[in-house]
Design a protein around this motif. Structure first.
Motif, short mmCIF file in Angstrom:
data_model
loop_
_atom_site.label_atom_id
_atom_site.label_comp_id
_atom_site.label_asym_id
_atom_site.label_seq_id
_atom_site.Cartn_x
_atom_site.Cartn_y
_atom_site.Cartn_z
N ASP A 186 18.23 -34.88 3.28
CA ASP A 186 19.52 -34.60 3.93
C ASP A 186 20.64 -35.47 3.38
O ASP A 186 21.82 -35.23 3.67
CB ASP A 186 19.39 -34.78 5.45
CG ASP A 186 19.05 -36.20 5.85
OD1 ASP A 186 18.41 -36.91 5.05
OD2 ASP A 186 19.43 -36.61 6.97
N GLN A 187 20.30 -36.50 2.59
CA GLN A 187 21.32 -37.35 1.98
C GLN A 187 21.66 -36.93 0.56
O GLN A 187 22.56 -37.49 -0.06
CB GLN A 187 20.85 -38.81 1.97
CG GLN A 187 20.70 -39.43 3.35
CD GLN A 187 20.16 -40.84 3.29
OE1 GLN A 187 19.44 -41.20 2.36
NE2 GLN A 187 20.52 -41.65 4.27
N CYS A 188 20.94 -35.96 0.04
CA CYS A 188 21.15 -35.52 -1.34
C CYS A 188 22.32 -34.54 -1.42
O CYS A 188 22.43 -33.60 -0.63
CB CYS A 188 19.89 -34.86 -1.88
SG CYS A 188 20.00 -34.37 -3.60
N THR A 189 23.20 -34.75 -2.41
CA THR A 189 24.35 -33.87 -2.58
C THR A 189 24.35 -33.16 -3.94
O THR A 189 25.07 -32.18 -4.11
CB THR A 189 25.66 -34.67 -2.47
OG1 THR A 189 25.66 -35.74 -3.43
CG2 THR A 189 25.81 -35.26 -1.06
N GLN A 190 23.53 -33.65 -4.88
CA GLN A 190 23.50 -33.01 -6.19
C GLN A 190 22.23 -33.39 -6.95
O GLN A 190 21.75 -34.52 -6.86
CB GLN A 190 24.72 -33.41 -7.01
CG GLN A 190 24.83 -32.69 -8.35
CD GLN A 190 26.06 -33.12 -9.14
OE1 GLN A 190 26.47 -34.28 -9.07
NE2 GLN A 190 26.66 -32.19 -9.87
N VAL A 191 21.71 -32.42 -7.68
CA VAL A 191 20.63 -32.67 -8.64
C VAL A 191 21.03 -31.97 -9.94
O VAL A 191 21.30 -30.76 -9.93
CB VAL A 191 19.28 -32.12 -8.15
CG1 VAL A 191 18.20 -32.40 -9.20
CG2 VAL A 191 18.89 -32.73 -6.82
N SER A 192 21.08 -32.71 -11.01
CA SER A 192 21.44 -32.11 -12.29
C SER A 192 20.41 -32.49 -13.33
O SER A 192 19.87 -33.59 -13.31
CB SER A 192 22.83 -32.56 -12.73
OG SER A 192 22.88 -33.97 -12.88
N ILE A 193 20.14 -31.56 -14.26
CA ILE A 193 19.19 -31.84 -15.34
C ILE A 193 19.77 -31.38 -16.67
O ILE A 193 20.59 -30.45 -16.74
CB ILE A 193 17.82 -31.17 -15.11
CG1 ILE A 193 17.93 -29.64 -15.16
CG2 ILE A 193 17.18 -31.63 -13.81
CD1 ILE A 193 16.57 -28.95 -15.17
N GLN A 194 19.33 -32.07 -17.69
CA GLN A 194 19.60 -31.68 -19.07
C GLN A 194 18.24 -31.47 -19.71
O GLN A 194 17.43 -32.39 -19.78
CB GLN A 194 20.38 -32.77 -19.82
CG GLN A 194 21.77 -33.06 -19.29
CD GLN A 194 22.78 -32.05 -19.79
OE1 GLN A 194 22.55 -31.36 -20.78
NE2 GLN A 194 23.92 -31.96 -19.10
N SER A 195 18.00 -30.23 -20.17
CA SER A 195 16.68 -29.92 -20.70
C SER A 195 16.78 -28.87 -21.79
O SER A 195 17.30 -27.76 -21.53
CB SER A 195 15.77 -29.41 -19.57
OG SER A 195 14.53 -28.99 -20.07
N GLY A 196 16.34 -29.21 -22.99
CA GLY A 196 16.34 -28.25 -24.09
C GLY A 196 17.72 -27.72 -24.40
O GLY A 196 17.86 -26.54 -24.72
#
Length: 307
Positions: A186-196
């Protein structure tokens, strides 16, 4: 005279009864019921020579209220609860019988100086306990486990009920912090990844989540994904890895602090990935494709497909 004789007989019986109880009491206490008697609040250092590490020395030291594990040149913060489990075992040891008092039978119980795991507890420079832990056995009928312990300098081997022999035979890695991620969903606001060469941004906007700007219609998709990555942990430490360029990277943004996770190629076909986290910056974890890569990288890719 008859009354006197009866009195003497009565007193004699009382004396015999008293002596019988005395000898039985001594017999019952022919071995100590407590092998270790330690106030664990005073323990500041534990020195272990476990079988699992071929009796190499592991030192656990309390520094500024935190426990530090050392083995040779390796020094690491300990996993929460890993030291307290040993301290709890120290005060729960209850002897139920003597297995043998013969030094010739030590090998049978894997408890000789060269075979047993040695445990020493100190309060500063004062030694509080010094004993060996040997093999253990399970009784399927009684459904209990018996461990065998021996006080250093004593020939007697004591049978103790419980899993003590397992607790007193830890590996160095069992004490090390294995954290890769730790946050509340509930505290997370963003998840980003760089892949391939591809970037994916999972972003919270008001009450909704978007993936690269497109709203995710499945209301359970993101909560399920965040639950799967909130407590990721490593297993196999690699202290010799030298990092190059990351092949996959991720950033988990929370209200508390961001978590950066990088995944590198290990060059090993069985464990092709090496994982590093900003929450545990001193270590790298060797993993196969079923670990962080599948959970975090593939997990977010699959979520993008559902949007």
């Amino acid at each position: 005279m008859n009354n006197k004789k009866l009195l003497y007989v009565f007193l004699g019986l009382i004396a015999i009864l008293g002596l019988t109880q005395l000898f039985n009491s001594r017999k019952d206490r022919s071995f100590k019921s407590e092998l270790v008697n330690v106030d664990t609040s005073k323990v500041t250092r534990l020195v272990l020579h476990p079988q699992s590490e071929n009796h190499a020395e592991i030192i656990l030291s309390k520094e500024n209220g935190e426990w530090i594990a050392e083995k040779g040149q390796k020094r690491a913060k300990t996993e929460p609860g890993s030291v307290s489990s040993i301290l709890k075992e120290l005060v729960s040891i209850k002897v139920k019988s003597i297995a043998t008092q013969s030094k010739a039978r030590w090998q049978e119980y894997e408890i000789s100086d060269s075979a047993g795991s040695r445990i020493e507890a100190y309060a500063g420079a004062t030694k509080l306990a010094d004993f060996y832990s040997g093999k253990f056995g399970f009784n399927p009928q009684a459904k209990n486990m018996t461990s065998y312990l021996r006080d250093a300098g004593d020939n007697a081997v004591y049978a103790v009920e419980g899993f003590h022999s397992m607790t007193f035979n830890p590996s160095f890695s069992s004490f090390r912090d294995k954290t890769i991620s730790a946050f509340r969903p509930d505290q997370c606001t963003q998840v980003s990844i760089q892949s391939g060469g591809t970037a994916i941004n999972l972003t919270k906007s008001g009450m909704h989540w978007t993936a690269n700007g497109a709203q995710i219609s499945d209301t359970m998709a993101v909560p399920n994904f965040l639950n799967s990555i909130q407590h990721m942990r490593g297993t196999d430490f690699n202290d010799d890895f030298v990092a190059g360029a990351a092949i996959h990277s991720a950033k988990i943004v929370t209200d508390i602090n961001p978590i950066d996770i990088n995944i590198y190629s290990s060059g090993d076909s069985t464990r092709p990935f090496m994982v590093h986290s900003s929450l545990n910056p001193e270590v790298y974890f060797a993993e196969d494709s079923s670990g962080v890569y599948r959970t975090l990288i593939e997990g977010l890719n699959k979520l993008l497909e559902k949007k």
